[in-house]
Design a protein around this motif. Structure first.
Motif, short mmCIF file in Angstrom:
data_model
loop_
_atom_site.label_atom_id
_atom_site.label_comp_id
_atom_site.label_asym_id
_atom_site.label_seq_id
_atom_site.Cartn_x
_atom_site.Cartn_y
_atom_site.Cartn_z
N PHE A 69 -14.49 -9.18 14.28
CA PHE A 69 -14.35 -7.79 14.73
C PHE A 69 -12.89 -7.40 14.90
CE2 PHE A 69 -14.88 -10.46 18.46
CZ PHE A 69 -13.91 -10.01 19.34
N THR A 70 -11.99 -8.38 14.97
CA THR A 70 -10.57 -8.11 15.11
C THR A 70 -9.78 -8.72 13.95
OG1 THR A 70 -8.59 -8.63 16.42
CG2 THR A 70 -10.46 -10.11 16.68
N ASP A 71 -8.79 -7.99 13.48
CA ASP A 71 -7.95 -8.48 12.40
C ASP A 71 -7.16 -9.72 12.80
OD1 ASP A 71 -8.77 -6.35 10.82
OD2 ASP A 71 -7.09 -5.07 11.40
N ARG A 72 -7.11 -10.02 14.08
CA ARG A 72 -6.43 -11.23 14.56
C ARG A 72 -7.16 -12.49 14.12
NH1 ARG A 72 -2.70 -11.66 18.68
NH2 ARG A 72 -2.54 -13.69 19.74
N HIS A 73 -8.47 -12.39 13.94
CA HIS A 73 -9.28 -13.55 13.57
C HIS A 73 -10.26 -13.14 12.46
CE1 HIS A 73 -7.70 -15.65 17.06
NE2 HIS A 73 -8.05 -14.62 17.81
N THR A 74 -9.84 -13.26 11.23
CA THR A 74 -10.70 -12.87 10.11
C THR A 74 -10.65 -13.93 9.02
OG1 THR A 74 -11.02 -11.28 8.32
CG2 THR A 74 -8.81 -11.40 9.28
N TRP A 75 -11.80 -14.23 8.49
CA TRP A 75 -11.91 -15.20 7.40
C TRP A 75 -11.16 -14.75 6.15
CZ3 TRP A 75 -14.94 -15.05 2.68
CH2 TRP A 75 -15.43 -13.77 2.39
N VAL A 76 -10.95 -13.45 6.01
CA VAL A 76 -10.33 -12.90 4.81
C VAL A 76 -8.96 -13.50 4.56
CG1 VAL A 76 -9.40 -10.78 3.76
CG2 VAL A 76 -11.66 -10.76 4.87
N THR A 77 -8.18 -13.75 5.62
CA THR A 77 -6.84 -14.29 5.43
C THR A 77 -6.87 -15.72 4.91
OG1 THR A 77 -6.73 -15.01 7.74
CG2 THR A 77 -5.89 -12.80 7.25
N HIS A 78 -7.96 -16.44 5.14
CA HIS A 78 -8.08 -17.81 4.64
C HIS A 78 -8.58 -17.84 3.19
CE1 HIS A 78 -7.39 -19.84 8.49
NE2 HIS A 78 -8.17 -18.93 9.05
N PHE A 79 -9.46 -16.90 2.83
CA PHE A 79 -10.16 -17.00 1.57
C PHE A 79 -9.68 -15.99 0.51
CE2 PHE A 79 -12.83 -19.08 4.60
CZ PHE A 79 -13.46 -20.09 3.89
N TYR A 80 -9.02 -14.92 0.93
CA TYR A 80 -8.54 -13.92 -0.02
C TYR A 80 -7.03 -13.77 0.10
CZ TYR A 80 -13.34 -12.48 -1.06
OH TYR A 80 -14.65 -12.44 -1.47
N HIS A 81 -6.59 -12.99 1.07
CA HIS A 81 -5.19 -12.65 1.24
C HIS A 81 -5.03 -11.99 2.61
CE1 HIS A 81 -7.11 -8.94 0.02
NE2 HIS A 81 -7.33 -9.43 -1.19
N ASP A 82 -3.78 -11.78 3.02
CA ASP A 82 -3.56 -11.07 4.28
C ASP A 82 -4.18 -9.68 4.18
OD1 ASP A 82 -2.23 -13.16 5.43
OD2 ASP A 82 -0.23 -12.43 4.91
N ASP A 83 -4.90 -9.30 5.20
CA ASP A 83 -5.60 -8.02 5.14
C ASP A 83 -5.91 -7.58 6.56
OD1 ASP A 83 -7.32 -5.80 4.26
OD2 ASP A 83 -7.43 -6.89 2.36
N VAL B 173 -8.63 -3.73 2.52
CA VAL B 173 -7.88 -2.54 2.12
C VAL B 173 -6.46 -2.83 1.66
CG1 VAL B 173 -9.21 -0.93 3.55
CG2 VAL B 173 -7.21 -2.10 4.52
N SER B 174 -5.99 -4.06 1.75
CA SER B 174 -4.57 -4.34 1.53
C SER B 174 -4.12 -4.08 0.10
CB SER B 174 -4.24 -5.78 1.92
OG SER B 174 -4.91 -6.70 1.09
N GLN B 175 -5.05 -4.01 -0.85
CA GLN B 175 -4.67 -3.75 -2.23
C GLN B 175 -4.60 -2.26 -2.56
OE1 GLN B 175 -7.76 -6.32 -3.92
NE2 GLN B 175 -6.19 -7.75 -4.59
N LEU B 176 -4.87 -1.42 -1.58
CA LEU B 176 -4.68 0.02 -1.74
C LEU B 176 -3.27 0.41 -1.31
CD1 LEU B 176 -7.91 1.66 -0.23
CD2 LEU B 176 -7.27 1.55 -2.64
#
Length: 486
Positions: free
Chosen positions: A372-386, A335-338
């Protein structure tokens, strides 16, 4: 017991009694049939004899009340599961034993909320043999693909089984996380190593892991077979061979095919996904179900736009008609791009509406979050902070959690199948398209089916929409190196 009955006017009613009849939902297939073989969503009512409230229940407690078995799972990483704070972990100390008396916050939430887990990273071929050497003595990672280290995967699997949680294995065959040395082998050698890998991993976990993602992302975004090492070396038959080998390795295991951008019916890839599975079934290949990944970007446009509930429901229905089960296998919502004021609105609606739409189909049997938690998400490694998940970095429930839980309630006593979600149209009675409060204008995008013929790159390399072609990562000639996964 939860039972499904039909009154004299043809209205379907779900009643709540003393137990759960996991076959009750199957009766929906034959009640109040439409011309297309379904049931009328508007004719579903809930009669809750005991007036059971689900407001204070956890996700797995709501799932226990559902009229069919629903896997509510999450992808799990070993370090935050066993170590008090991943940010303090420097690799110099051993992971906490799975039977540690004081669980980490990560472990507490996971155990309280979910009835199933999938090992996020450490069951893939490369981590098992090359990039995650674990406690084995070595100065550098091994490049010998026959060397297996199950230490990390075993610790997660054993932790879950001690808590009576279902475990899904992910993944046996995925070109992105397979050893690069396969590229230098002759076809027969690749075939031998692939078969050995399937038998080795499934054999190690026989009796502990009973559900497997066998093949992952064999399709390119345009629906053709991805031009990967297995296709080049072995041809298209590697897919059905992998399933047959998996069935030989463990005849009791449930075998799944998994892919992305196939959650709704409105794309060439989703059609190709259906056709691939239909072809496997026609050949009597032992494939029992499928996972649609559900990595969604709320701000996506064009090829990256989230599907509508109608589209999701239709895709689950036609896959179910092949005799397959269907699950959301890797769900998260970026959702960070919204704009900031739209993020929680969009995330909650996507988690609720698309899950509620899928749950309205008998073939749908589970949802697995990718973390399940934003503390540990693959998205921050592969896309962007989210913030793509349902618990925030402090393990507090977010708005998306309640959307997720409310979706589960739609097939529990006190709920209504579909939960008021648009299921037969993309336009509401006021003329508004689904998601109109947050959906971004569908501008011209680089991401079209025609851009990706045979492309074998993973989704994160193909989903960044940029105006400067020279900066477009899809123009790179070398595959992205995967960063370390905690």
């Amino acid at each position: 017991m939860i039972s499904v009955t039909e009154d004299i006017e043809g209205t379907v009613t779900i009643r709540h009694g003393e137990g759960i009849d996991t076959d009750a939902i199957e009766d929906l297939k034959t009640l109040d049939a439409n011309e297309d073989g379904g049931y009328h969503d508007d004719d579903l009512e809930i009669d809750d004899d005991d007036d059971t409230s689900t407001d204070g229940l956890t996700l797995k407690q709501v799932a226990m009340q559902c009229c069919k078995r629903i896997d509510v799972g999450a992808a799990v990483l070993p370090k935050p599961l066993f170590h008090p704070d991943i940010q303090d972990y420097d690799g110099s100390e051993e992971l906490h034993d799975a039977a540690a008396s004081i669980p980490t916050p990560y472990a507490r939430v996971l155990g309280n909320e979910f009835n199933a887990i999938v090992v996020e990273h450490h069951l893939k071929w490369n981590p098992l043999c090359v990039s995650e050497p674990g406690p084995l003595p070595s100065e550098k990672p091994s490049d010998r693909i026959g060397r297996y280290d199950f230490h990390h995967a075993d610790s997660v699997v054993d932790w879950a089984l001690k808590r009576s949680m279902k475990v899904k294995g992910h993944v046996l065959v995925w070109h992105v996380t397979s050893p690069k040395i396969l590229e230098d082998m002759e076809p027969e050698e690749v075939r031998k190593e692939l078969r050995r890998h399937i038998f080795t991993v499934m054999g190690h976990f026989r009796g502990r892991i009973q559900v497997w993602d066998v093949v992952n992302e064999a399709l390119a975004p345009d629906g053709t077979l991805a031009d990967n090492v297995f296709l080049r070396k072995l041809g298209p038959s590697y897919i059905e061979d992998s399933f047959r080998w998996a069935h030989e390795a463990d005849a009791s295991a449930v075998l799944l095919y998994n892919d992305n951008k196939v959650e709704g019916i409105d794309s060439r890839k989703s059609d190709a996904f259906y056709e691939l599975l239909a072809d496997l079934k026609a050949k009597n290949v032992p494939v029992h179900g499928c996972g649609v990944q559900a990595h969604w970007n709320a701000a996506g446009v064009g090829w990256n736009r989230p599907p509508t509930p109608r589209s999701v429901k239709a895709q689950v229905r036609r896959l179910g008609q092949l005799g397959l089960t269907v699950n959301f296998s890797e769900m998260d919502v970026r959702v960070s791009q919204l704009p900031a004021n739209l993020r929680q609105i969009a995330q909650r609606q996507i988690f609720h509406d698309l899950l509620a739409a899928a749950l309205s189909e008998p073939a749908f049997d589970g949802v697995w979050l990718w973390g399940f938690t934003d503390r540990h998400t693959w998205v921050t490694h592969f896309y962007h902070d989210d913030e793509p998940l349902i618990f925030d970095e402090a393990y507090a429930r977010k708005e998306s959690y309640y959307g997720f839980r409310d979706a589960l309630k739609t097939i529990a006593p006190g709920g209504c199948v579909g939960g008021g979600t648009l299921l037969s149209s993309d336009i509401d009675v006021d003329g508004n398209p689904w998601g109109h409060l947050w959906m971004q204008p569908d501008l011209v995008s680089h991401n079209t089916d025609e851009d990706f013929h045979g492309d074998s790159r993973p989704d994160w390399e193909q989903s960044i929409e940029v105006d400067d072609k020279e900066e477009d990562p899809r123009n790179a000639t070398d595959s992205m190196e995967l960063p370390p996964i905690s």
